[in-house]
Scaffold this motif. Structure first.
Motif, short mmCIF file in Angstrom:
data_model
loop_
_atom_site.label_atom_id
_atom_site.label_comp_id
_atom_site.label_asym_id
_atom_site.label_seq_id
_atom_site.Cartn_x
_atom_site.Cartn_y
_atom_site.Cartn_z
N GLY A 89 -6.42 -0.29 -1.83
CA GLY A 89 -5.75 -0.56 -0.55
C GLY A 89 -6.16 0.41 0.53
O GLY A 89 -7.36 0.64 0.76
N THR A 90 -5.18 1.04 1.21
CA THR A 90 -5.53 1.95 2.30
C THR A 90 -6.32 3.16 1.81
O THR A 90 -7.11 3.72 2.57
CB THR A 90 -4.27 2.42 3.07
N ALA A 91 -6.15 3.55 0.55
CA ALA A 91 -6.95 4.65 -0.01
C ALA A 91 -8.42 4.27 -0.09
O ALA A 91 -9.29 5.12 -0.13
CB ALA A 91 -6.43 5.06 -1.38
N ALA A 92 -8.70 2.95 -0.11
CA ALA A 92 -10.07 2.44 -0.12
C ALA A 92 -10.53 2.06 1.28
O ALA A 92 -11.58 1.45 1.46
CB ALA A 92 -10.19 1.23 -1.06
N GLY A 93 -9.71 2.38 2.29
CA GLY A 93 -10.08 2.11 3.68
C GLY A 93 -9.61 0.77 4.21
O GLY A 93 -10.00 0.37 5.31
N GLN A 94 -8.77 0.05 3.49
CA GLN A 94 -8.31 -1.28 3.91
C GLN A 94 -7.15 -1.14 4.90
O GLN A 94 -6.04 -0.75 4.53
CB GLN A 94 -7.87 -2.10 2.69
N SER A 95 -7.39 -1.48 6.14
CA SER A 95 -6.35 -1.43 7.17
C SER A 95 -5.28 -2.46 6.89
O SER A 95 -5.56 -3.58 6.50
CB SER A 95 -6.95 -1.71 8.55
N GLY A 96 -4.04 -2.05 7.09
CA GLY A 96 -2.93 -2.99 6.97
C GLY A 96 -2.52 -3.36 5.57
O GLY A 96 -1.62 -4.18 5.38
N SER A 97 -3.13 -2.77 4.56
CA SER A 97 -2.74 -3.08 3.19
C SER A 97 -1.37 -2.47 2.91
O SER A 97 -1.08 -1.35 3.34
CB SER A 97 -3.76 -2.52 2.20
N PRO A 98 -0.52 -3.18 2.15
CA PRO A 98 0.76 -2.57 1.75
C PRO A 98 0.59 -1.57 0.61
O PRO A 98 1.54 -0.91 0.23
CB PRO A 98 1.59 -3.77 1.30
N THR B 72 -1.27 1.79 -1.19
CA THR B 72 -2.03 3.03 -1.10
C THR B 72 -1.93 3.65 -2.49
O THR B 72 -0.95 4.31 -2.82
CB THR B 72 -1.43 3.99 -0.06
N ARG B 73 -2.94 3.36 -3.30
CA ARG B 73 -2.90 3.81 -4.69
C ARG B 73 -4.28 4.27 -5.13
O ARG B 73 -5.28 3.97 -4.50
CB ARG B 73 -2.44 2.67 -5.61
N ARG B 74 -4.28 4.98 -6.27
CA ARG B 74 -5.52 5.32 -6.96
C ARG B 74 -5.30 5.07 -8.45
O ARG B 74 -4.22 5.32 -8.98
CB ARG B 74 -5.90 6.78 -6.75
N LEU B 75 -6.34 4.59 -9.09
CA LEU B 75 -6.33 4.36 -10.53
C LEU B 75 -7.21 5.42 -11.17
O LEU B 75 -8.38 5.58 -10.80
CB LEU B 75 -6.86 2.96 -10.84
N LYS B 76 -6.64 6.13 -12.11
CA LYS B 76 -7.34 7.22 -12.81
C LYS B 76 -7.97 6.62 -14.07
O LYS B 76 -7.25 6.17 -14.96
CB LYS B 76 -6.30 8.27 -13.17
N THR C 140 -2.68 -1.97 -10.49
CA THR C 140 -2.50 -0.90 -11.47
C THR C 140 -2.90 0.43 -10.84
O THR C 140 -3.91 0.50 -10.13
CB THR C 140 -3.37 -1.15 -12.73
N CYS C 141 -2.11 1.48 -11.09
CA CYS C 141 -2.44 2.79 -10.55
C CYS C 141 -2.11 3.85 -11.58
O CYS C 141 -1.63 3.55 -12.68
CB CYS C 141 -1.69 3.05 -9.25
N ALA C 142 -2.37 5.09 -11.22
CA ALA C 142 -2.18 6.24 -12.12
C ALA C 142 -3.10 6.09 -13.33
O ALA C 142 -4.15 5.48 -13.23
CB ALA C 142 -0.72 6.39 -12.50
N THR C 143 -2.73 6.64 -14.47
CA THR C 143 -3.55 6.54 -15.68
C THR C 143 -3.06 5.35 -16.49
O THR C 143 -1.88 5.27 -16.80
CB THR C 143 -3.43 7.82 -16.53
N PRO C 144 -3.96 4.39 -16.82
CA PRO C 144 -3.52 3.24 -17.60
C PRO C 144 -3.03 3.65 -18.99
O PRO C 144 -3.65 4.47 -19.65
CB PRO C 144 -4.77 2.36 -17.70
N LYS C 145 -1.87 3.10 -19.37
CA LYS C 145 -1.31 3.41 -20.69
C LYS C 145 -0.95 2.10 -21.37
O LYS C 145 -0.21 1.32 -20.78
CB LYS C 145 -0.08 4.29 -20.55
#
Length: 128
Positions: free
Chosen positions: A72-81, A83-87, A114-119
């Motif tokens: 999303g916005t962490a990847a540069g996508q404007s207007g995305s709801p 803001t996540r990162r997947l580890k 999906t975000c954080a570390t997948p479990k």
């Protein structure tokens, strides 16, 4: 002796309309590369790393290396709801093969990406 390995990371059915990409760099000084917008179908990201694992894509201490997929916005996508990162853990990679693959569910329990570390993390399997 240093070798290179190629990683194939497949996100299974991530939510449609969301941008995903590999993070190169750390902290506030990073860029997202290979950005793909999900249509709801699987997304695959390729990354070539030196082995032993290091370089601009590799995050974390030597005993707990990982990659980030920006969302999303962490990847540069404007207007995305979102803001996540997947580890994506790099545990289990031996460098004995030139390429490895993993699959990660693309949708979290809340219906978002999906975000954080997948479990649990399925781990890596060699590609022939």
């Amino acid at each position: 002796m240093e070798t290179e390995i190629t990683l194939h990371i497949t996100l299974l059915a991530p939510p449609a309309g969301v941008d995903f990409g590999l993070q190169r760099g750390r902290g506030h000084h990073y860029e997202t590369i290979g950005i793909q917008r999900s249509t709801g179908a699987d997304l695959t990201f390729l990354c070539t790393l030196p082995f032993p694992l290091r370089g601009p894509f590799v995050q974390g201490p030597p005993t707990g290396r990982f990659l980030y997929l920006d969302i999303g916005t962490a990847a540069g996508q404007s207007g995305s709801p979102w803001t996540r990162r997947l580890k994506v853990p790099l545990t289990g990679l031996t460098g004995d093969h030139p390429a490895y693959q993993t699959q990660i569910p693309g949708q979290a329990r809340d219906g978002g990406p999906t975000c954080a570390t997948p479990k649990p993390f399925a781990g890596w399997t060699p590609l022939s």
